[in-house]
Design a protein around this motif. Sequence first.
Motif, PDB file in Angstrom:
ATOM      1  N   ASN A 184      91.446  62.108  67.070  1.00 53.95           N
ATOM      2  CA  ASN A 184      91.042  60.734  66.828  1.00 53.95           C
ATOM      3  C   ASN A 184      89.807  60.721  65.947  1.00 53.95           C
ATOM      4  O   ASN A 184      88.824  61.392  66.249  1.00 53.95           O
ATOM      5  N   PRO A 185      89.853  59.954  64.851  1.00 56.23           N
ATOM      6  CA  PRO A 185      88.663  59.882  63.996  1.00 56.23           C
ATOM      7  C   PRO A 185      87.542  59.137  64.702  1.00 56.23           C
ATOM      8  O   PRO A 185      87.784  58.314  65.572  1.00 56.23           O
ATOM      9  N   TRP A 186      86.326  59.448  64.329  1.00 53.69           N
ATOM     10  CA  TRP A 186      85.177  58.729  64.863  1.00 53.69           C
ATOM     11  C   TRP A 186      84.441  58.109  63.680  1.00 53.69           C
ATOM     12  O   TRP A 186      84.516  58.593  62.563  1.00 53.69           O
ATOM     13  N   PHE A 187      83.756  57.039  63.959  1.00 50.79           N
ATOM     14  CA  PHE A 187      83.053  56.312  62.908  1.00 50.79           C
ATOM     15  C   PHE A 187      81.627  56.034  63.348  1.00 50.79           C
ATOM     16  O   PHE A 187      81.365  55.825  64.523  1.00 50.79           O
ATOM     17  N   PHE A 188      80.718  56.021  62.365  1.00 47.64           N
ATOM     18  CA  PHE A 188      79.361  55.584  62.634  1.00 47.64           C
ATOM     19  C   PHE A 188      79.402  54.090  62.924  1.00 47.64           C
ATOM     20  O   PHE A 188      80.075  53.329  62.232  1.00 47.64           O
ATOM     21  N   GLN A 189      78.695  53.667  63.943  1.00 42.90           N
ATOM     22  CA  GLN A 189      78.677  52.265  64.327  1.00 42.90           C
ATOM     23  C   GLN A 189      77.617  51.524  63.524  1.00 42.90           C
ATOM     24  O   GLN A 189      76.564  52.067  63.214  1.00 42.90           O
ATOM     25  N   VAL A 190      77.905  50.288  63.206  1.00 46.09           N
ATOM     26  CA  VAL A 190      76.991  49.423  62.476  1.00 46.09           C
ATOM     27  C   VAL A 190      76.839  48.149  63.302  1.00 46.09           C
ATOM     28  O   VAL A 190      77.826  47.511  63.641  1.00 46.09           O
ATOM     29  N   LEU A 232      81.475  44.273  56.479  1.00 45.98           N
ATOM     30  CA  LEU A 232      82.466  45.281  56.082  1.00 45.98           C
ATOM     31  C   LEU A 232      81.892  46.248  55.048  1.00 45.98           C
ATOM     32  O   LEU A 232      82.139  47.453  55.118  1.00 45.98           O
ATOM     33  N   GLY A 233      81.122  45.739  54.113  1.00 53.06           N
ATOM     34  CA  GLY A 233      80.496  46.615  53.122  1.00 53.06           C
ATOM     35  C   GLY A 233      79.529  47.595  53.766  1.00 53.06           C
ATOM     36  O   GLY A 233      79.533  48.791  53.451  1.00 53.06           O
ATOM     37  N   ARG A 234      78.708  47.116  54.704  1.00 53.11           N
ATOM     38  CA  ARG A 234      77.766  48.013  55.395  1.00 53.11           C
ATOM     39  C   ARG A 234      78.511  49.052  56.227  1.00 53.11           C
ATOM     40  O   ARG A 234      78.139  50.231  56.241  1.00 53.11           O
ATOM     41  N   PHE A 235      79.570  48.621  56.917  1.00 50.02           N
ATOM     42  CA  PHE A 235      80.338  49.554  57.730  1.00 50.02           C
ATOM     43  C   PHE A 235      81.024  50.613  56.855  1.00 50.02           C
ATOM     44  O   PHE A 235      80.994  51.801  57.164  1.00 50.02           O
ATOM     45  N   ARG A 236      81.607  50.170  55.748  1.00 49.55           N
ATOM     46  CA  ARG A 236      82.283  51.123  54.854  1.00 49.55           C
ATOM     47  C   ARG A 236      81.305  52.147  54.283  1.00 49.55           C
ATOM     48  O   ARG A 236      81.590  53.336  54.241  1.00 49.55           O
ATOM     49  N   ARG A 237      80.126  51.681  53.843  1.00 47.80           N
ATOM     50  CA  ARG A 237      79.141  52.618  53.272  1.00 47.80           C
ATOM     51  C   ARG A 237      78.655  53.617  54.319  1.00 47.80           C
ATOM     52  O   ARG A 237      78.493  54.799  54.020  1.00 47.80           O
ATOM     53  N   ALA A 238      78.420  53.151  55.536  1.00 39.63           N
ATOM     54  CA  ALA A 238      77.955  54.050  56.603  1.00 39.63           C
ATOM     55  C   ALA A 238      78.981  55.133  56.899  1.00 39.63           C
ATOM     56  O   ALA A 238      78.627  56.232  57.334  1.00 39.63           O
ATOM     57  N   ASN A 239      80.244  54.826  56.640  1.00 40.12           N
ATOM     58  CA  ASN A 239      81.319  55.763  56.954  1.00 40.12           C
ATOM     59  C   ASN A 239      82.015  56.322  55.710  1.00 40.12           C
ATOM     60  O   ASN A 239      83.058  56.972  55.822  1.00 40.12           O
ATOM     61  N   GLU A 240      81.406  56.067  54.545  1.00 45.18           N
ATOM     62  CA  GLU A 240      81.927  56.564  53.267  1.00 45.18           C
ATOM     63  C   GLU A 240      83.401  56.237  53.092  1.00 45.18           C
ATOM     64  O   GLU A 240      84.224  57.106  52.780  1.00 45.18           O
ATOM     65  N   PRO A 247      79.086  40.068  48.756  1.00 48.21           N
ATOM     66  CA  PRO A 247      78.132  40.702  49.670  1.00 48.21           C
ATOM     67  C   PRO A 247      78.535  42.100  50.135  1.00 48.21           C
ATOM     68  O   PRO A 247      77.654  42.900  50.466  1.00 48.21           O
ATOM     69  N   ALA A 248      79.813  42.422  50.141  1.00 47.52           N
ATOM     70  CA  ALA A 248      80.232  43.767  50.528  1.00 47.52           C
ATOM     71  C   ALA A 248      79.626  44.819  49.603  1.00 47.52           C
ATOM     72  O   ALA A 248      79.473  45.981  49.989  1.00 47.52           O
ATOM     73  N   LEU A 249      79.254  44.410  48.396  1.00 45.13           N
ATOM     74  CA  LEU A 249      78.696  45.347  47.412  1.00 45.13           C
ATOM     75  C   LEU A 249      77.166  45.348  47.386  1.00 45.13           C
ATOM     76  O   LEU A 249      76.561  46.098  46.625  1.00 45.13           O
ATOM     77  N   TRP A 250      76.539  44.507  48.205  1.00 44.48           N
ATOM     78  CA  TRP A 250      75.077  44.495  48.264  1.00 44.48           C
ATOM     79  C   TRP A 250      74.610  45.753  48.980  1.00 44.48           C
ATOM     80  O   TRP A 250      74.930  45.971  50.127  1.00 44.48           O
TER      81      TRP A 250
END
Length: 167
Positions: free
Chosen positions: A7-13, A25-33, A142-145
């Motif tokens: 099971n993959p794990w993700f950094f929480q935001v 979503l942008g912050r979550f995606r960046r935190a998890n590349e 904002p996802a790109l900020w």
Amino acid sequence: MEVGEINPWFFQVEPFEGESISHFLGRFRRANELTPTGLGKAVGIAGAITRWEKFRFNPPPSRQQLEALAKVAGIDADRLEQMLPPAGVGMKMEPIRLCAACYVESPCHKIEWQFKVTQGCQYHHLSLLSECPNCGARFKVPALWVDGWCQRCFLSFGEMLKWQKPS
């Protein structure tokens, strides 16, 4: 030796109060590349992430989609629902708007700034900015900020406060 499913794990935001789903979503995606497509595949809702980041909610996110995203993001589906416009409230997809005074207090894009009915900041009684007052560049979704500044001239969102007019 048999290997079970990994099971993959993700950094929480942690979401900010009033934060738009696009910004979260942008912050979550960046935190998890992750790319929007990568997150969409991880959640099982390919295509929806890209639409939501651009405030395109037609069709609106289903409860099942929000629960799938909540499971991956590690937050409650009801919390995600708060990042969406209330039922019947129209969205202004363009231009992206900003209250610099709010951003100084809480560095995130607020969902209410994109409501069609929103004329200005109800907390600071200031007009909303839709472009950088220094260079005129329109704000990206904002996802790109990333760093809280204009992508063209690097003026910080907080410094834009002096250009906001009373509403």
